[in-house]
Scaffold this motif. Sequence first.
Motif, PDB file in Angstrom:
ATOM      1  N   PHE A  81      34.147  44.895 -19.582  1.00  7.72           N
ATOM      2  CA  PHE A  81      34.061  46.222 -18.962  1.00  7.72           C
ATOM      3  C   PHE A  81      35.245  46.491 -18.040  1.00  7.72           C
ATOM      4  CE2 PHE A  81      31.964  43.645 -15.694  1.00  7.72           C
ATOM      5  CZ  PHE A  81      32.493  44.170 -14.519  1.00  7.72           C
ATOM      6  N   TYR A  82      35.782  45.464 -17.395  1.00 11.26           N
ATOM      7  CA  TYR A  82      36.931  45.617 -16.497  1.00 11.26           C
ATOM      8  C   TYR A  82      38.149  46.111 -17.280  1.00 11.26           C
ATOM      9  CZ  TYR A  82      40.465  44.188 -13.002  1.00 11.26           C
ATOM     10  OH  TYR A  82      41.506  44.150 -12.105  1.00 11.26           O
ATOM     11  N   LYS A 142      47.195  52.549 -10.173  1.00 10.01           N
ATOM     12  CA  LYS A 142      45.880  51.933  -9.984  1.00 10.01           C
ATOM     13  C   LYS A 142      45.837  50.515 -10.548  1.00 10.01           C
ATOM     14  CE  LYS A 142      43.659  56.431 -10.577  1.00 10.01           C
ATOM     15  NZ  LYS A 142      44.559  57.258 -11.370  1.00 10.01           N
ATOM     16  N   VAL A 143      46.771  50.230 -11.495  1.00 13.32           N
ATOM     17  CA  VAL A 143      46.717  48.967 -12.234  1.00 13.32           C
ATOM     18  C   VAL A 143      48.118  48.399 -12.454  1.00 13.32           C
ATOM     19  CG1 VAL A 143      46.013  47.881 -14.420  1.00 13.32           C
ATOM     20  CG2 VAL A 143      44.682  49.790 -13.506  1.00 13.32           C
ATOM     21  N   ILE A 144      48.215  47.076 -12.338  1.00 11.79           N
ATOM     22  CA  ILE A 144      49.388  46.338 -12.803  1.00 11.79           C
ATOM     23  C   ILE A 144      48.906  45.450 -13.938  1.00 11.79           C
ATOM     24  CG2 ILE A 144      51.168  44.642 -12.241  1.00 11.79           C
ATOM     25  CD1 ILE A 144      50.879  45.564  -9.285  1.00 11.79           C
ATOM     26  N   TRP A 145      49.558  45.571 -15.077  1.00 13.11           N
ATOM     27  CA  TRP A 145      49.154  44.815 -16.265  1.00 13.11           C
ATOM     28  C   TRP A 145      50.311  43.913 -16.673  1.00 13.11           C
ATOM     29  CZ3 TRP A 145      44.780  46.281 -19.628  1.00 13.11           C
ATOM     30  CH2 TRP A 145      44.656  45.440 -20.743  1.00 13.11           C
ATOM     31  N   GLY A 146      50.127  42.601 -16.564  1.00 15.29           N
ATOM     32  CA  GLY A 146      51.126  41.635 -17.009  1.00 15.29           C
ATOM     33  C   GLY A 146      50.873  41.245 -18.447  1.00 15.29           C
ATOM     34  N   ALA A 187      51.249  36.966  -6.524  1.00 17.26           N
ATOM     35  CA  ALA A 187      51.658  38.369  -6.637  1.00 17.26           C
ATOM     36  C   ALA A 187      50.439  39.245  -6.918  1.00 17.26           C
ATOM     37  CB  ALA A 187      52.703  38.532  -7.735  1.00 17.26           C
ATOM     38  N   ALA A 188      49.553  38.754  -7.773  1.00 18.07           N
ATOM     39  CA  ALA A 188      48.334  39.502  -8.080  1.00 18.07           C
ATOM     40  C   ALA A 188      47.480  39.685  -6.835  1.00 18.07           C
ATOM     41  CB  ALA A 188      47.538  38.784  -9.170  1.00 18.07           C
ATOM     42  N   ALA A 189      47.315  38.632  -6.061  1.00 17.69           N
ATOM     43  CA  ALA A 189      46.505  38.714  -4.839  1.00 17.69           C
ATOM     44  C   ALA A 189      47.093  39.725  -3.866  1.00 17.69           C
ATOM     45  CB  ALA A 189      46.403  37.339  -4.189  1.00 17.69           C
ATOM     46  N   LYS A 190      48.404  39.749  -3.759  1.00 15.70           N
ATOM     47  CA  LYS A 190      49.072  40.707  -2.865  1.00 15.70           C
ATOM     48  C   LYS A 190      48.784  42.146  -3.301  1.00 15.70           C
ATOM     49  CE  LYS A 190      53.595  41.499  -0.774  1.00 15.70           C
ATOM     50  NZ  LYS A 190      54.992  41.010  -0.709  1.00 15.70           N
ATOM     51  N   ALA A 191      48.849  42.409  -4.592  1.00 13.83           N
ATOM     52  CA  ALA A 191      48.552  43.744  -5.105  1.00 13.83           C
ATOM     53  C   ALA A 191      47.078  44.094  -4.910  1.00 13.83           C
ATOM     54  CB  ALA A 191      48.928  43.838  -6.581  1.00 13.83           C
ATOM     55  N   GLU A 192      46.214  43.138  -5.186  1.00 14.81           N
ATOM     56  CA  GLU A 192      44.775  43.381  -5.061  1.00 14.81           C
ATOM     57  C   GLU A 192      44.375  43.636  -3.611  1.00 14.81           C
ATOM     58  OE1 GLU A 192      43.224  40.947  -8.986  1.00 14.81           O
ATOM     59  OE2 GLU A 192      43.590  39.829  -7.141  1.00 14.81           O
ATOM     60  N   GLU A 193      45.045  42.991  -2.680  1.00 15.29           N
ATOM     61  CA  GLU A 193      44.779  43.245  -1.255  1.00 15.29           C
ATOM     62  C   GLU A 193      45.071  44.701  -0.881  1.00 15.29           C
ATOM     63  OE1 GLU A 193      47.186  40.395   0.837  1.00 15.29           O
ATOM     64  OE2 GLU A 193      45.918  38.715   0.230  1.00 15.29           O
ATOM     65  N   GLN A 194      45.928  45.341  -1.662  1.00 15.48           N
ATOM     66  CA  GLN A 194      46.288  46.733  -1.424  1.00 15.48           C
ATOM     67  C   GLN A 194      45.498  47.689  -2.324  1.00 15.48           C
ATOM     68  OE1 GLN A 194      48.358  47.697   1.109  1.00 15.48           O
ATOM     69  NE2 GLN A 194      48.241  45.523   1.623  1.00 15.48           N
ATOM     70  N   ILE A 203      45.013  47.541  -5.693  1.00 13.96           N
ATOM     71  CA  ILE A 203      45.502  47.726  -7.060  1.00 13.96           C
ATOM     72  C   ILE A 203      44.831  46.687  -7.960  1.00 13.96           C
ATOM     73  CG2 ILE A 203      47.533  47.670  -8.566  1.00 13.96           C
ATOM     74  CD1 ILE A 203      49.206  48.481  -6.101  1.00 13.96           C
ATOM     75  N   LYS A 204      44.273  47.146  -9.071  1.00 13.08           N
ATOM     76  CA  LYS A 204      43.685  46.225 -10.044  1.00 13.08           C
ATOM     77  C   LYS A 204      44.813  45.495 -10.773  1.00 13.08           C
ATOM     78  CE  LYS A 204      39.504  48.845 -10.950  1.00 13.08           C
ATOM     79  NZ  LYS A 204      38.691  49.523 -11.977  1.00 13.08           N
TER      80      LYS A 204
END
Length: 142
Positions: A9-10, A103-107, A116-123, A125-126
């Motif tokens: 679902f995510y 809203k999203v960063i997709w690698g 890097a993901a944690a830094k974005a998620e703290e702000q 951003i999924k």
Amino acid sequence: MNHDAYPDFYISDILKSTKTIALVGASPNPERPSHRVMAFLLRKGYTVFPVNPGQAGKEIQGRKVYARLADIPEAIDMVDVFRAAHALPALVDEILALQVRPKVIWGQLSVRDDQAAAKAEEQGIKVVMDRCPAIEYPRLVG
């Protein structure tokens, strides 16, 4: 978030709610995965903005290429990353500096950096890493 596995679902919610995508690392070479994925996303109705400093001002698949994310003239929902994983931290910094953030960063496949993901998620951003929307879309959206 644990980036070893994502609930369906995510991923599905991201793919269904996204309309505009910045494709970082877009290539004019039809043999490159970024070129094929861009074609797929365009066929599925997404608005795609290719980002590649070496191709800025040119066109890839009929879409104007931008040198960097801040040059894109409208808000984007998702940044799709076709760069080496070691480039992700600097790209997250670039994204966090935008006036209007996606809203999203997709690698893409093999693009993963948990810090890097944690830094974005703290702000707020999924983040999705080590996945390809051209694989996930048929599996989850149809």
